[in-house]
Every structure is written in structure tokens, then in C-alpha cells.
Design an enzyme around this catalytic site. Structure first.
Site, PDB file in Angstrom:
ATOM      1  N   LYS A   1       0.836  -1.198   0.000  1.00  0.00           N
ATOM      2  CA  LYS A   1       0.000   0.000   0.000  1.00  0.00           C
ATOM      3  C   LYS A   1       0.879   1.260   0.000  1.00  0.00           C
ATOM      4  O   LYS A   1       2.105   1.174   0.223  1.00  0.00           O
ATOM      5  CB  LYS A   1      -0.922  -0.032   1.217  1.00  0.00           C
ATOM      6  CG  LYS A   1      -1.868  -1.248   1.264  1.00  0.00           C
ATOM      7  CD  LYS A   1      -2.826  -1.109   2.445  1.00  0.00           C
ATOM      8  CE  LYS A   1      -3.442  -2.418   2.856  1.00  0.00           C
ATOM      9  NZ  LYS A   1      -4.315  -2.286   4.031  1.00  0.00           N
TER      10      LYS A   1
ATOM     11  N   TYR B   1     -12.054  -2.885  -2.379  1.00  0.00           N
ATOM     12  CA  TYR B   1     -12.514  -3.100  -0.997  1.00  0.00           C
ATOM     13  C   TYR B   1     -14.043  -3.185  -0.905  1.00  0.00           C
ATOM     14  O   TYR B   1     -14.612  -2.898   0.153  1.00  0.00           O
ATOM     15  CB  TYR B   1     -12.004  -1.961  -0.105  1.00  0.00           C
ATOM     16  CG  TYR B   1     -10.555  -2.143   0.347  1.00  0.00           C
ATOM     17  CD1 TYR B   1     -10.133  -3.312   0.973  1.00  0.00           C
ATOM     18  CD2 TYR B   1      -9.621  -1.119   0.179  1.00  0.00           C
ATOM     19  CE1 TYR B   1      -8.819  -3.472   1.409  1.00  0.00           C
ATOM     20  CE2 TYR B   1      -8.295  -1.279   0.621  1.00  0.00           C
ATOM     21  CZ  TYR B   1      -7.915  -2.460   1.235  1.00  0.00           C
ATOM     22  OH  TYR B   1      -6.616  -2.622   1.676  1.00  0.00           O
TER      23      TYR B   1
ATOM     24  N   ASN C   1      -1.182  -0.328   7.706  1.00  0.00           N
ATOM     25  CA  ASN C   1      -0.593  -1.661   7.907  1.00  0.00           C
ATOM     26  C   ASN C   1       0.140  -2.188   6.678  1.00  0.00           C
ATOM     27  O   ASN C   1       0.413  -3.373   6.551  1.00  0.00           O
ATOM     28  CB  ASN C   1      -1.631  -2.644   8.444  1.00  0.00           C
ATOM     29  CG  ASN C   1      -2.779  -2.861   7.473  1.00  0.00           C
ATOM     30  OD1 ASN C   1      -2.764  -2.342   6.362  1.00  0.00           O
ATOM     31  ND2 ASN C   1      -3.764  -3.645   7.880  1.00  0.00           N
TER      32      ASN C   1
ATOM     33  N   HIS D   1      -1.489  -5.557   1.607  1.00  0.00           N
ATOM     34  CA  HIS D   1      -2.753  -6.283   1.421  1.00  0.00           C
ATOM     35  C   HIS D   1      -2.441  -7.679   0.895  1.00  0.00           C
ATOM     36  O   HIS D   1      -1.540  -7.855   0.084  1.00  0.00           O
ATOM     37  CB  HIS D   1      -3.647  -5.557   0.405  1.00  0.00           C
ATOM     38  CG  HIS D   1      -4.792  -6.417  -0.046  1.00  0.00           C
ATOM     39  ND1 HIS D   1      -5.972  -6.488   0.652  1.00  0.00           N
ATOM     40  CD2 HIS D   1      -4.904  -7.283  -1.097  1.00  0.00           C
ATOM     41  CE1 HIS D   1      -6.776  -7.357   0.046  1.00  0.00           C
ATOM     42  NE2 HIS D   1      -6.162  -7.853  -1.016  1.00  0.00           N
TER      43      HIS D   1
HETATM   44  P1  IDP Z   1      -6.873  -7.422   5.905  1.00  0.00           P
HETATM   45  O1  IDP Z   1      -6.137  -6.338   5.154  1.00  0.00           O
HETATM   46  O2  IDP Z   1      -6.007  -8.006   6.975  1.00  0.00           O
HETATM   47  O3  IDP Z   1      -7.485  -8.437   5.006  1.00  0.00           O
HETATM   48  P2  IDP Z   1      -9.564  -6.365   6.248  1.00  0.00           P
HETATM   49  O4  IDP Z   1     -10.465  -6.642   7.395  1.00  0.00           O
HETATM   50  O5  IDP Z   1      -9.883  -6.961   4.934  1.00  0.00           O
HETATM   51  O6  IDP Z   1      -8.073  -6.723   6.709  1.00  0.00           O
HETATM   52  O7  IDP Z   1      -9.500  -4.791   6.101  1.00  0.00           O
HETATM   53  C1  IDP Z   1      -8.904  -4.202   4.967  1.00  0.00           C
HETATM   54  C2  IDP Z   1      -8.059  -3.041   5.413  1.00  0.00           C
HETATM   55  O8  IDP Z   1      -8.905  -2.071   6.025  1.00  0.00           O
HETATM   56  C3  IDP Z   1      -7.026  -3.365   6.477  1.00  0.00           C
HETATM   57  O9  IDP Z   1      -5.831  -3.896   5.941  1.00  0.00           O
HETATM   58  C4  IDP Z   1      -6.805  -2.030   7.104  1.00  0.00           C
HETATM   59  O10 IDP Z   1      -5.921  -1.238   6.300  1.00  0.00           O
HETATM   60  C5  IDP Z   1      -8.182  -1.392   7.042  1.00  0.00           C
HETATM   61  N1  IDP Z   1      -8.894  -1.558   8.292  1.00  0.00           N
HETATM   62  C6  IDP Z   1      -9.401  -2.699   8.809  1.00  0.00           C
HETATM   63  N2  IDP Z   1      -9.980  -2.483   9.999  1.00  0.00           N
HETATM   64  C7  IDP Z   1      -9.827  -1.163  10.245  1.00  0.00           C
HETATM   65  C8  IDP Z   1     -10.211  -0.321  11.322  1.00  0.00           C
HETATM   66  O11 IDP Z   1     -10.815  -0.748  12.308  1.00  0.00           O
HETATM   67  N3  IDP Z   1      -9.870   0.981  11.209  1.00  0.00           N
HETATM   68  C9  IDP Z   1      -9.202   1.489  10.151  1.00  0.00           C
HETATM   69  N4  IDP Z   1      -8.831   0.734   9.113  1.00  0.00           N
HETATM   70  C10 IDP Z   1      -9.130  -0.571   9.153  1.00  0.00           C
HETATM   71 MG    MG Z   2      -9.039  -8.323   3.616  1.00  0.00          MG
END
Ligand code: IDP
Ligand code: MG
Length: 238
Positions: free
Chosen positions: A96, A136, A199, A202
Site C-alpha cells: 500500500k 474493498y 498496515n 494487502h
Molecule cells: P486485511 O487487510 O487483513 O485483510 P480487512 O479486514 O480486509 O483486513 O480490512 C482491509 C483493510 O482495512 C485493512 O488492511 C486495514 O488497512 C483497514 N482496516 C481494517 N480495519 C480497520 C479499522 O478498524 N480501522 C481502520 N482501518 C481498518
Molecule cells: Mg481483507
């Protein structure tokens, strides 16, 4: 026919096919050779890609190939243009904008590479917000959806497709938990990120999303099927 030849040929074929759950034919000039394992009845029940270039540099498979060459012509087949290639599992991985800006591209690529996974597609892309929303789409009800899509489309992303046995599930292990506060040390997010909103990486979370995400980010011709020399050291049953 020598039963020893049959045993070694079928063992090699079995071991190759076990790591290639779905197999398909493809045509390519620079392909690896293919050989048929021959059954005791003399029929030709299956083909196996032998992971060796037809110029024959593969030490591991040499003995059974030599064995097959000694068989009557009707009983074996070496094809140059059309081979059975192992179609390995593929996953979509993206670095990202935060990972790119923080100079973590090579660090992240090297973790997948050193594990033994194979890079079959890569590009730098600044996704539009509309594209980020498509990527997303399953999170559109979440309160952070808009900010997340703004962020993903805020700068260059490294879009990649990685291939290998178990790469979807194990790719997620390499990445670590969504929230870096909960990611184990040793994982990409555990070692290199601090907050869930930044983070850095992806990874597809299952076979269906992997397929959809690869199709969203890449055209088929942007992905390359090739044999990596190290495959014969990465895959094999004993
Ligand atoms: P993943 O990336 O580990 O698959 P997902 O639940 O699919 O996690 O969420 C996609 C992305 O959305 C996450 O990587 C993160 O960047 C963001 N995200 C997830 N939960 C939160 C949150 O509670 N606050 C802000 N951003 C979030
Ligand atoms: Mg995901």
C-alpha cells in the site's frame, strides 16, 4: 518394460502432480519438456511436466528421463511446444502507499521470495478512488471504508501476483494480523507497522478473493508462467 523404469517414472510424475492440483496444457516456445509416464499395460495414462528444460540441465529427473528415452517410441512422448504445466495457486499481494513511501518494497518482496514463492506479475499503479472502492467492495458498510479508499488511492501501490503451493493462506501468515498491534513479531505487519490504518500490505484472504483480485488488478497477459530453477529444490515428495 522394466518395472524399475515404470516405478521411477510414475514416482516422479506423482510427486509433480501432487504439487499441481490443477494442471493444464499451454504452448510456449521456451517451455520445459514433458514426458509421459507409462503404465504397466503400455497405455499412456498421464503426463507430467518434469521441471527440466528440454536442453536437459535437470540432474534430479535425469535418470527417469533417460529411462523413458530407452522405451519404444510408441510408449513415451517428449513434447517441446505443448507441455503439461503445473498450475500453482496464485494470490494477489499489494504494498500500500505507506509501505511504498516508507521504502519497504524490497523488504516485503524479499520475504515472499526467500520463502520460495514465485513472482509472476508486478506493477506500480496509483489506483483511482473508484478502483479502490471496487477492491474493498466487501467493506463498504464499514465506518472506515471511505478513508481506506482515499488512502489506497493516495499514491503508488505495488500490485503483485505471487505463486506457489499454499501461497494464499501462507501469504496471510507472512503478512500477519490486520491490526499490527496484534501481529506476531516475525510477520510483515508485526515487524514493520504500528497501526491498523497504516498496515502497509494487502493479501487476498481466500481462493475466491484471490481470483477476483488478480482479475481486477491484472490483465491475463501481464502475468507470466515460467519455471524457476529452484522449483526442483522447493517441491518434491520423498
Ligand atoms: P486485511 O487487510 O487483513 O485483510 P480487512 O479486514 O480486509 O483486513 O480490512 C482491509 C483493510 O482495512 C485493512 O488492511 C486495514 O488497512 C483497514 N482496516 C481494517 N480495519 C480497520 C479499522 O478498524 N480501522 C481502520 N482501518 C481498518
Ligand atoms: Mg481483507
Amino acid at each position: 518394460m522394466s518395472s524399475q523404469i515404470y516405478r521411477s517414472a510414475s514416482k516422479a510424475a506423482r510427486s509433480l502432480l501432487s504439487s499441481a492440483k490443477n494442471a493444464r496444457f499451454f504452448s510456449e516456445g521456451r517451455t520445459i519438456g514433458a514426458a509421459a509416464a507409462v503404465s504397466a499395460s503400455g497405455k499412456i495414462p498421464l503426463y507430467a511436466s518434469n521441471f527440466v528444460r528440454s536442453s536437459g540441465s535437470g540432474v534430479a529427473s535425469k535418470s527417469w528421463i533417460t529411462g523413458l528415452l530407452a522405451l519404444p517410441a510408441a510408449a513415451y512422448m517428449i513434447q517441446d511446444q505443448e507441455v503439461l504445466a503445473a498450475e500453482m495457486e496464485r494470490t494477489f499481494i499489494a504494498i500500500k502507499p505507506d509501505g511504498v513511501q516508507r521504502g519497504l518494497i524490497s523488504e516485503i518482496v524479499s520475504r515472499f521470495e526467500r520463502k520460495g514463492f514465485k513472482l509472476v506479475g508486478i506493477k506500480v499503479i496509483v489506483p483511482s478512488k473508484d478502483f479502490a472502492q471496487k477492491h474493498y467492495h466487501d467493506l463498504k458498510e464499514r465506518p472506515f471504508f471511505n478513508g481506506l479508499c482515499d488512502f489506497l488511492s493516495s499514491g503508488p501501490v505495488i500490485a503483485m501476483v505471487w505463486e506457489g503451493e499454499g501461497v494464499i493462506r501462507y501469504g496471510r501468515k507472512l503478512i500477519g494480523a490486520t491490526d499490527p498491534q496484534k501481529s506476531e513479531p516475525g510477520t510483515i505487519r508485526g515487524d514493520l507497522a504500528v497501526t491498523v490504518g497504516r498496515n502497509i500490505i494487502h493479501g487476498s484472504d481466500g481462493p475466491e478473493t484471490a481470483k477476483d483480485e488478480i482479475n481486477l488488478w491484472f490483465k491475463p497477459q501481464e502475468l507470466v508462467s515460467y519455471t524457476n530453477n529452484s522449483e526442483k529444490w522447493l517441491y518434491g515428495d520423498n
